[in-house]
Design an enzyme around this catalytic site. Structure first.
Site, PDB file in Angstrom:
ATOM      1  N   ASP A  30      23.518  63.491 -13.779  1.00 39.96           N
ATOM      2  CA  ASP A  30      23.171  64.446 -14.833  1.00 39.96           C
ATOM      3  C   ASP A  30      23.187  63.697 -16.155  1.00 39.96           C
ATOM      4  OD1 ASP A  30      23.362  67.819 -14.676  1.00 39.96           O
ATOM      5  OD2 ASP A  30      23.317  66.888 -16.659  1.00 39.96           O
ATOM      6  N   GLU A 150      14.168  74.933  -1.539  1.00 39.46           N
ATOM      7  CA  GLU A 150      15.439  75.556  -1.131  1.00 39.46           C
ATOM      8  C   GLU A 150      15.244  77.059  -1.038  1.00 39.46           C
ATOM      9  OE1 GLU A 150      17.280  77.543  -3.293  1.00 39.46           O
ATOM     10  OE2 GLU A 150      16.083  77.248  -5.098  1.00 39.46           O
ATOM     11  N   ASN A 227       9.293  83.695  -2.069  1.00 40.94           N
ATOM     12  CA  ASN A 227       9.924  84.517  -3.106  1.00 40.94           C
ATOM     13  C   ASN A 227       9.039  85.689  -3.504  1.00 40.94           C
ATOM     14  OD1 ASN A 227      12.280  83.162  -3.145  1.00 40.94           O
ATOM     15  ND2 ASN A 227      12.102  82.330  -5.211  1.00 40.94           N
ATOM     16  N   PHE A 268      16.145  93.191   2.638  1.00 44.61           N
ATOM     17  CA  PHE A 268      15.381  93.276   1.381  1.00 44.61           C
ATOM     18  C   PHE A 268      14.587  94.567   1.275  1.00 44.61           C
ATOM     19  CE2 PHE A 268      15.829  89.625  -1.438  1.00 44.61           C
ATOM     20  CZ  PHE A 268      16.852  89.006  -0.734  1.00 44.61           C
ATOM     21  N   LEU A 269      15.173  95.620   1.830  1.00 45.83           N
ATOM     22  CA  LEU A 269      14.562  96.938   1.714  1.00 45.83           C
ATOM     23  C   LEU A 269      15.513  97.876   0.980  1.00 45.83           C
ATOM     24  CD1 LEU A 269      12.773  97.856   5.088  1.00 45.83           C
ATOM     25  CD2 LEU A 269      11.737  97.278   2.899  1.00 45.83           C
ATOM     26  N   CYS A 279      15.288  83.518 -10.414  1.00 46.19           N
ATOM     27  CA  CYS A 279      14.253  83.053  -9.485  1.00 46.19           C
ATOM     28  C   CYS A 279      13.060  83.997  -9.383  1.00 46.19           C
ATOM     29  CB  CYS A 279      14.859  82.837  -8.116  1.00 46.19           C
ATOM     30  SG  CYS A 279      16.229  81.688  -8.166  1.00 46.19           S
ATOM     31  N   LYS A 339      23.021  90.672  -9.558  1.00 43.84           N
ATOM     32  CA  LYS A 339      23.297  91.178  -8.212  1.00 43.84           C
ATOM     33  C   LYS A 339      24.778  90.943  -7.940  1.00 43.84           C
ATOM     34  CE  LYS A 339      22.520  86.973  -5.641  1.00 43.84           C
ATOM     35  NZ  LYS A 339      21.935  86.347  -4.474  1.00 43.84           N
TER      36      LYS A 339
END
Ligand code: UGA
Length: 469
Positions: A30, A150, A227, A268-269, A279, A339
């Site tokens: 980094d 990823e 996504n 995912f519903l 993202c 989330k």
């Protein structure tokens, strides 16, 4: 293998640490000296399950930290680029960090090295990386560029990395494919899963995972398309939830009905106040820009984004229709993170709603198990921060649930009932059974399900159809 990972953000840190746990020698690079010092000191900068344990296991042993990218490249067989690709004003990804890393890598490539893009990037990026590395003097036969997207969810990233549904590797040569197969060998051979100290296996994991080899362009598209598809699933169910509200159906029942079709699947519903995070919002805009540039007008994505934004407005209207007026009202807010399971507030629908309620003159008392420190930097006035969910509820005109933290789904409802000023709960994440809430004396409003009421409301402003008690 000897691996360098460039960028110690959430993707780089998780990737590097998990590679160390697979037995590789990792150097995490980094350019932020402060970050490096903190990592060397044993600090863990992000809230990520199992990361502290794994970092403690490998720090100073199989994982080292460095500011010298060229030296790290020289020592490594593969260099993973995991730097940020923030959105520009027009929605495309800003690839300048990727380019400057590629430029620097060029000076360190001597023996054969595979340069792997791990950051989420638009199609053609791997070709640009190749061009930049060659333009800066590297011999074209001394390196290959691969794409290895990823699929890590924040909060679950370590588990997702070690128990992936699949590993996607985009390459242009068999030699690069071999290196990538070797890196992921401990997972694909099942070796890791037989280890006594492996991170616990999630119930649904299909280990060992399949490694899918594609072209670099296909791999780049797989990431964006995945996504976008997941976001589309959420917006789809949110649109269905709106219809449920109009006709008096129950979106939970509808989802059980459609999710059991194995072609659709139940995940995912979950309807709610919409998706957020670092993202989905960014990747949808970037994918739309990629499509446009390639000559395809991907209007479906615009609709996914529109429905998502509308979800927040609908919820706000619901709050208004229950409270009548906003000015001076005290609202308890549970959840600020985008989330559950994370301290990340980027593009958080919860935070955006709180900001809107503050503009409307509400007073907010908020609680989040992990995101309060970050939220304090953004929410300067009009907000009190509570020590727990019960404190947030004290004296509230209504309680709002905005993030799907597990602990918010199992509150002591009797206790809660004695704390609030009025027993009104507006749940933007559908964490409770409406009948249970009424049993405990609450008027309960959720998303796409009939409101469960313990009081009369003027009929014309009812936010959603009522279920008869
Ligand atoms: C997402 C993807 O799930 C990962 O596969 C991907 O690797 C990652 O983006 C990335 O590109 O790096 P993440 O942003 O961590 O992961 O979060 P998710 O768990 O996917 O949730 C995104 C948002 O959708 C959250 O705001 C969540 O509350 C919302 N959501 C999710 C729903 O509203 N309903 C659902 O059913 C699921």
């Amino acid at each position: 293998m000897r691996i360098a990972v460039v960028g110690s953000g959430y993707v780089g840190l998780v990737t590097g640490t998990c590679f160390a746990d697979l037995g590789h020698e990792v150097v995490l690079v980094d350019n932020d000296e402060k970050k490096l010092a903190a990592l060397r000191n044993g600090e863990v900068p992000i809230h990520e399950r199992f990361l502290p344990e794994l970092l403690a296991r490998h720090r100073g042993e199989r994982i080292k930290f460095s500011g010298d990218l060229q030296a790290a490249t020289r020592e490594s067989e593969a260099v993973f680029i995991a730097v940020g690709t923030p959105p520009t004003e027009s929605g495309d990804a800003d690839l300048s960090y990727v380019e400057s890393v590629a430029r620097e890598i060029s000076g360190g490539v001597d023996e054969y090295t595979v340069v792997v893009e791990k950051s989420t990037v638009p199609v053609y990026t791997s070709q640009w990386i190749r061009t930049i590395i060659m333009r800066n003097g590297a011999d074209p036969s001394s390196f290959d560029v691969a794409s290895n997207p990823e699929f890590l969810r924040e909060g679950m990233a370590v588990t997702d990395f070690l128990y992936p549904d699949r590993i996607v590797v985009g390459v242009e040569s068999e030699r690069a494919a071999e290196v990538m197969r070797e890196i992921y060998g401990p997972l694909t051979s099942g070796w890791y899963y037989g280890r006594g100290d492996a991170i616990p296996r999630p119930e649904a994991a299909k280990a060992p995972p399949r490694l899918i080899v594609t072209s670099t362009k296909s791999a780049e598209l797989i990431k964006h398309a995945s996504n976008a598809f997941l976001a589309m699933k959420i917006s789809f169910v949110n649109a269905v939830a709106s219809i449920c509200e109009s006709v008096g159906a129950n979106v939970q029942q509808v989802c059980d009905g459609i999710g059991t079709d194995s072609r659709i699947g139940p995940r995912f519903l979950n309807p709610g106040i919409g998706y957020g995070g670092s993202c989905f919002p960014k990747d949808l805009m970037a994918f739309r820009a990629v499509a446009k540039e390639s000559g395809y007008d991907f209007r479906l994505l615009e609709e996914v984004i529109r429905i998502n934004e509308d979800q927040r407005r609908r919820f706000l209207r619901k709050v208004r229709s229950v409270l009548w007026t906003f000015r001076g009202k005290r609202l308890g807010v549970l959840g600020l993170a985008f989330k559950g399971g994370t301290d990340d507030i980027r593009e958080s629908p919860a935070l955006l709603l709180v900001q809107e309620l503050l503009r409307e003159g509400c007073h907010i008392c908020a609680y989040d198990p992990a995101a309060m420190e970050r939220a304090k930097e953004v929410l300067k006035s009009g907000v009190e921060f509570a020590a727990d969910a019960y404190e947030a509820a004290e004296g509230a005109d209504a309680l709002l649930i905005l993030t799907e933290w597990e602990e918010f789904a199992s509150l002591d409802l009797e206790r809660l009932r004695t704390l609030v000023k009025y027993p009104i709960v507006l749940d933007g994440r559908n964490l409770y059974d409406p009948a249970l809430m009424v049993e405990h004396g609450f008027s309960y409003y959720s998303v796409g399900r009939p409101a469960a009421l313990t009081e009369e409301l003027p009929a014309r402003i009812l936010p959603q159809k009522r279920e008869r008690a």
